[in-house]
Design an enzyme around this catalytic site. Structure first.
Site, mmCIF file in Angstrom:
data_model
loop_
_atom_site.group_PDB
_atom_site.id
_atom_site.type_symbol
_atom_site.label_atom_id
_atom_site.label_comp_id
_atom_site.label_asym_id
_atom_site.label_seq_id
_atom_site.Cartn_x
_atom_site.Cartn_y
_atom_site.Cartn_z
ATOM 1 N N THR A 79 3.517 -9.805 -9.087
ATOM 2 C CA THR A 79 3.742 -8.361 -9.128
ATOM 3 C C THR A 79 5.237 -8.128 -9.029
ATOM 4 O O THR A 79 5.823 -8.324 -7.970
ATOM 5 C CB THR A 79 3.005 -7.667 -7.973
ATOM 6 N N LYS A 136 6.968 -3.750 -0.209
ATOM 7 C CA LYS A 136 7.684 -4.206 -1.403
ATOM 8 C C LYS A 136 7.090 -3.563 -2.657
ATOM 9 O O LYS A 136 7.803 -3.034 -3.510
ATOM 10 C CB LYS A 136 7.584 -5.728 -1.505
ATOM 11 N N LYS A 138 -0.022 -2.475 -12.870
ATOM 12 C CA LYS A 138 -0.306 -3.176 -11.613
ATOM 13 C C LYS A 138 0.371 -2.462 -10.424
ATOM 14 O O LYS A 138 -0.234 -2.273 -9.362
ATOM 15 C CB LYS A 138 0.181 -4.613 -11.719
#
Lengths: 297, 297, 297, 297
Positions: free
Chosen positions: D93, D237, D168
């Site tokens: 990711t 994050k 995503k």
């Protein structure tokens, strides 16, 4: 005392002029060279490195982290040219991370580093009314005093560079936050048929009067978002630097997060040329008002 | 000129004393009767209605909408007792809806109504330093001038009562919003090892200095949340009144919405006795700091 | 079993029809009497009180707190007419405070009270697919089972009425919150040139698929905000009831606070007739997109 | 078909095992070499470059942008070693900016690039139940089909890599947003004495049931924040990557901004080891509840 001034934008040019006027020997450099003409009495240098030859203090006043990194660490940059024992005074509003990196790099090169961002718009720079927020080693701060005296009305000292950079970022956050809260209040007033300028008068004459409230309150009340004193896109940059610093510190800034969304909405509407007080245009629209008040002829 | 003062709390009592001192004939009433002793020289009345007999102006300074409704519209209330042609001066911070309802009800009874909420804490009331935000018919405002002169340092006039009430609510919103943004900035500073009082000094001496910033900034920097000058639970009430007014106006107040959540979190932690600057205790905890700074002996 | 149904709006009418269809003896009342025609087989009553004569259970399905208060506590209201030992089933989405007040008032009158708000739109009501969230005394809940079986696909029991009302308010909050978060994600996708319907397909087929996401995600992706299934102004009402309940509970709901501002902005733009999924129109504008996607012919 | 798998963490290891099991010829590399033992039947390589020798497809499953940059662009990295005509499948990711940079760099090197982040936790990876969000050139996507079939239950195709990365990021934003809104609702319920697990049951069985709501709702209702399935610090994050992508797109994500503050508050309280559902611990504290429910023995 020999100085270099790197960056001759809306802030750098009047600062350089004041330094020439105060009798310093000043070399200047700007990315687009022709701006050097705006500082009569200064020597125009071909590169940051050339400007730094033999100077005691090199001042930088640049747009953002990327510009500072380029001028300091890039080819023909300051780091390789500044004499040992001399000092870099960084006046740009930069991230606390870059402030820390600069302090380390200059120390390793036997040079001093003072972060010295300022409060004040170009008019204040021209009138020597800047407030200087200076962080670095005491000896370096002492040495820079005559420089600061020639360009500002007062200096606040901090123990190191990153803390001075943080103080400036938090200050800019507070300016934008004042725009937001004044915007919300004045727009609600306007919808109630209460003249915003009248409410602003009450605010400034009672508990709320301050230079920030008077200046930005007026811009918001008058929806005078153009021409920009400080561009909206730059305001977003600084709010994001504040958020990033807060992130490293583990300190939430929810109003800054809200401000970030306001700036994004204003930019998405194509208002990058507005003054940063122009985030109030989005507050107006959320209240069903036009982004700018129409003026009757 | 004969006056009645209804409500002798932390604000009402010093206001009544100043009115007696200025030579007015003053009747007083309070829900708990013994507080009348705090205003020597005034006549204590048994009910709001009794206090209003034969007066020119009746002032109310009560806790909230419910208290005002009770005293005005309730049994032995003001509305039925105030002479035709006399005037009710409502100094409480109330909803714009109630302000409108009072204006209508008094007009129908042949009485005047002036909404006259004030900026200033009890010390300011004692020192005749209140700022008065007065809305009503011009004749009523004119008639009240000597009263206002005896208790405050200045009066701002608005065209009707609801707008004066709104101006006050927006002012209180701005005070709480200043606590929030100062809290966020000073807490981030503290986490960076930057003394909050030092940052506050920079802020107050440059662009941000105002009575609100100086007073509340200090409370936040010192985490001096007790004793309360204005209790946190009252702060929530006013923020909610501002949200309700904004709701009626169709004007979002996102920072007020955020403040509401702060107040709720502070109350959920059992801090209803804190000063409303104490919402900064929640900001501190969100940053991993204790709600109040520990003092070294 | 004899029933009364008070309130024949978009939800009440199909519910009443299903009850008639299930063989109950049903009296109906509506503020505008002609709507009684929409329930063939039911007796039209002249007042709430008249409808309640001799019934076992009286169901109310009304717009808001004010309407419920009027019908229950007002002149010719339910409270005075409902036989002792019978039961009021309140299906409206109301405040937890009113739910508590109703439980107390009915208990004092020797009547039962069940709060029984439902999840489901008018189509679900017509198809007997409502989900019923019922709170009250066990005996009252037991007695209502055949009624619930005739109108819904399932009943969830709670120990008292206010908790059932709260569960419904939190459910509506979650629907609006799903619109918000889907709106943010789908609008960001659209700006990236990523077809919203395509992202929605990924979401619904992986971890996120649920009736709420499928229905509201589609409305948002298609910007199909008209005609309204549930009007935006009603959505604001419910979000505000959730905030009020949270206030009493001392539990902040920051996303609800954000939603409130969204609804206000949508209403300020004149979109009260939109479906509540239409708060996404404001998200779109904040991203610089038109409130509704233009369709190519 | 010869494959390399770079990164054998909680996700990478089970993916590599499934590829070996499906009969592919698999080389593996991990920063800490001993983890290669967890993939019996695979060849352990000394460097990313060594693993990529002669492969058809190289898969990377690494922690963050920095790790990907190091493995691809660093010394002995993938870019210099991957045969022309072969393909890099990036399953991490990552930011949309890095996704774009990778697509450009690989194209320039005559290599293909497919961004293929996945939805699913380590258990799903082990059970071949991942959902794969794949973006790249059609030929590359076609070529990767047998690889995807060996590790997941389905693949969604996007026209290019950055859009797959964005899908995503928005998905992860929606997971965190679901935690937030469920947390707010379940905590308010708990304060009302309404068992959170009971409300969750109502939600999942009516309109809200989805894998995300069932899994994360349960973690929140049970305050089961340890051990972490996906660590809170990783959640921050991803929320920040979503904010950064939204920034580039000019699309505000106010709930993501609110989430960011939640994560920061949780981290400031020392909860980096919590599952990301643990942001609900901060919601609990804001409501005056302990971060985790105490269990009765």
């Amino acid at each position: 005392m020999r100085l270099a001034v790197l960056g001759l934008g809306a802030m750098g040019a009047p600062i350089a002029r004041n330094l020439v006027h105060a009798g310093f020997d000043v070399a200047v450099w700007n990315r687009t060279a022709e701006r050097a003409r705006e500082v009569p009495g200064a020597r125009a240098a071909r590169s940051p490195a050339a400007a730094c030859e033999g100077v005691d203090v090199a001042l930088t006043m640049l747009a953002d982290d990327a510009a500072v990194e380029q001028v300091i660490f890039g080819r023909d940059g300051v780091l390789g040219a500044l004499p040992r024992g001399s000092c870099h005074v960084g006046m740009s509003t930069i991230s606390t991370a870059l402030s820390r990196r600069l302090a380390d790099a200059h120390a390793q090169a036997g040079q001093g580093f003072v972060a010295a961002p300022v409060f004040g718009r170009p008019e204040a720079a021209a009138a020597r009314l800047l407030w200087i927020v200076a962080g670095g080693a005491r000896a370096d701060l002492d040495r820079c005093e005559p420089v600061f005296a020639a360009i500002g009305q007062g200096t606040f000292r901090f123990a190191d560079a990153p803390r001075a950079s943080l103080a400036k970022l938090l200050g800019n956050f507070l300016i934008a936050a004042n725009v937001e809260i004044l915007g919300e209040a004045l727009v609600a007033a306007e919808k109630a048929g209460l003249e915003p300028a009248r409410l602003l008068e009450v605010l400034t004459r009672t508990l709320f009067g301050s230079p920030v409230v008077e200046r930005y309150g007026r811009l918001v009340a008058d929806t005078a978002f153009e021409p920009a004193g400080f561009r909206l896109s730059l305001g977003l940059k600084d709010v994001e630097l504040a958020l990033r610093a807060a992130d490293e510190l583990g300190a939430p800034l929810p109003v800054a997060a809200l401000l970030r969304e306001r700036f994004l909405a204003a930019l998405a509407a194509g208002r990058e040329h507005y003054d940063w007080a122009g985030i109030a245009s989005v507050i107006r629209e959320d209240a069903g008002l036009p982004p700018v008040r129409s003026r009757t002829p």
